[in-house]
Design an enzyme around this catalytic site. Structure first.
Site, PDB file in Angstrom:
ATOM      1  N   CYS A  72      21.688  64.206 -35.598  1.00  0.00           N
ATOM      2  CA  CYS A  72      20.802  65.058 -34.805  1.00  0.00           C
ATOM      3  C   CYS A  72      20.804  64.515 -33.384  1.00  0.00           C
ATOM      4  CB  CYS A  72      19.404  65.164 -35.404  1.00  0.00           C
ATOM      5  SG  CYS A  72      18.319  63.739 -35.233  1.00  0.00           S
ATOM      6  N   HIS A 105      25.044  44.261 -44.808  1.00  0.00           N
ATOM      7  CA  HIS A 105      23.786  43.581 -45.119  1.00  0.00           C
ATOM      8  C   HIS A 105      22.751  44.459 -45.798  1.00  0.00           C
ATOM      9  CE1 HIS A 105      24.340  40.148 -41.962  1.00  0.00           C
ATOM     10  NE2 HIS A 105      25.403  40.321 -42.737  1.00  0.00           N
TER      11      HIS A 105
END
Length: 150
Positions: A72, A105
């Site tokens: 967006c 991670h």
């Protein structure tokens, strides 16, 4: 990505502000033979990002698509919507290193891009890093397991 995950199409969604960048990324994926499912929008006419984010998030949660890419204007609205889903870890990335860390991670499963703040060439680089970076597991696994409220 595991071999099973590689066999799934990528889930794609955007609002009107992200439509052009989504189209560019889809063309790039097609040129590389990568399958995707486009959950919309299908034009640059003003629309509401949740209408497209929710179906994409459900497809990623259910394992029908993996991973997802959502776009967006700022990345914030669509990212907030995606992250309402317990099985989604959507990460807003505007640099390749953020995409690498989100995957390595945090085991992010949807990449969120801010269309109004990055060039198409940079977006493609971010997509490549996101798609090619595996989750490190190890010490990061216990943290990821604590994200969901279920």
């Amino acid at each position: 990505m595991t071999s099973q995950e590689k066999n799934r199409p990528i889930g794609m969604c955007s609002d009107h502000a992200g439509f052009e960048l989504k189209s560019i990324i889809e063309g790039y994926l097609e040129s590389r033979g990568v399958e995707y499912v486009d959950f919309g929008t299908n034009s640059d006419e003003s629309c509401d990002y949740p209408d497209y984010a929710h179906p994409c998030a459900v497809a990623v949660e259910n394992g029908e698509c993996y991973p997802g890419i959502a776009i967006c204007g700022s990345g914030n609205g669509i990212g907030m919507t995606l992250n309402k889903h317990q099985g989604v870890r959507a990460a807003l990335c505007w640099q390749p290193e953020l995409a690498r860390l989100a995957r390595a991670h945090n085991d992010a499963n949807i990449l969120v891009l801010p269309a109004r703040f990055i060039a198409a060439e940079l977006a493609i680089e971010i997509v490549d890093v996101f798609l090619s970076t595996p989750f490190d597991g190890g010490r990061h696994q216990r943290r990821v397991e604590k994200i969901s409220l279920k």
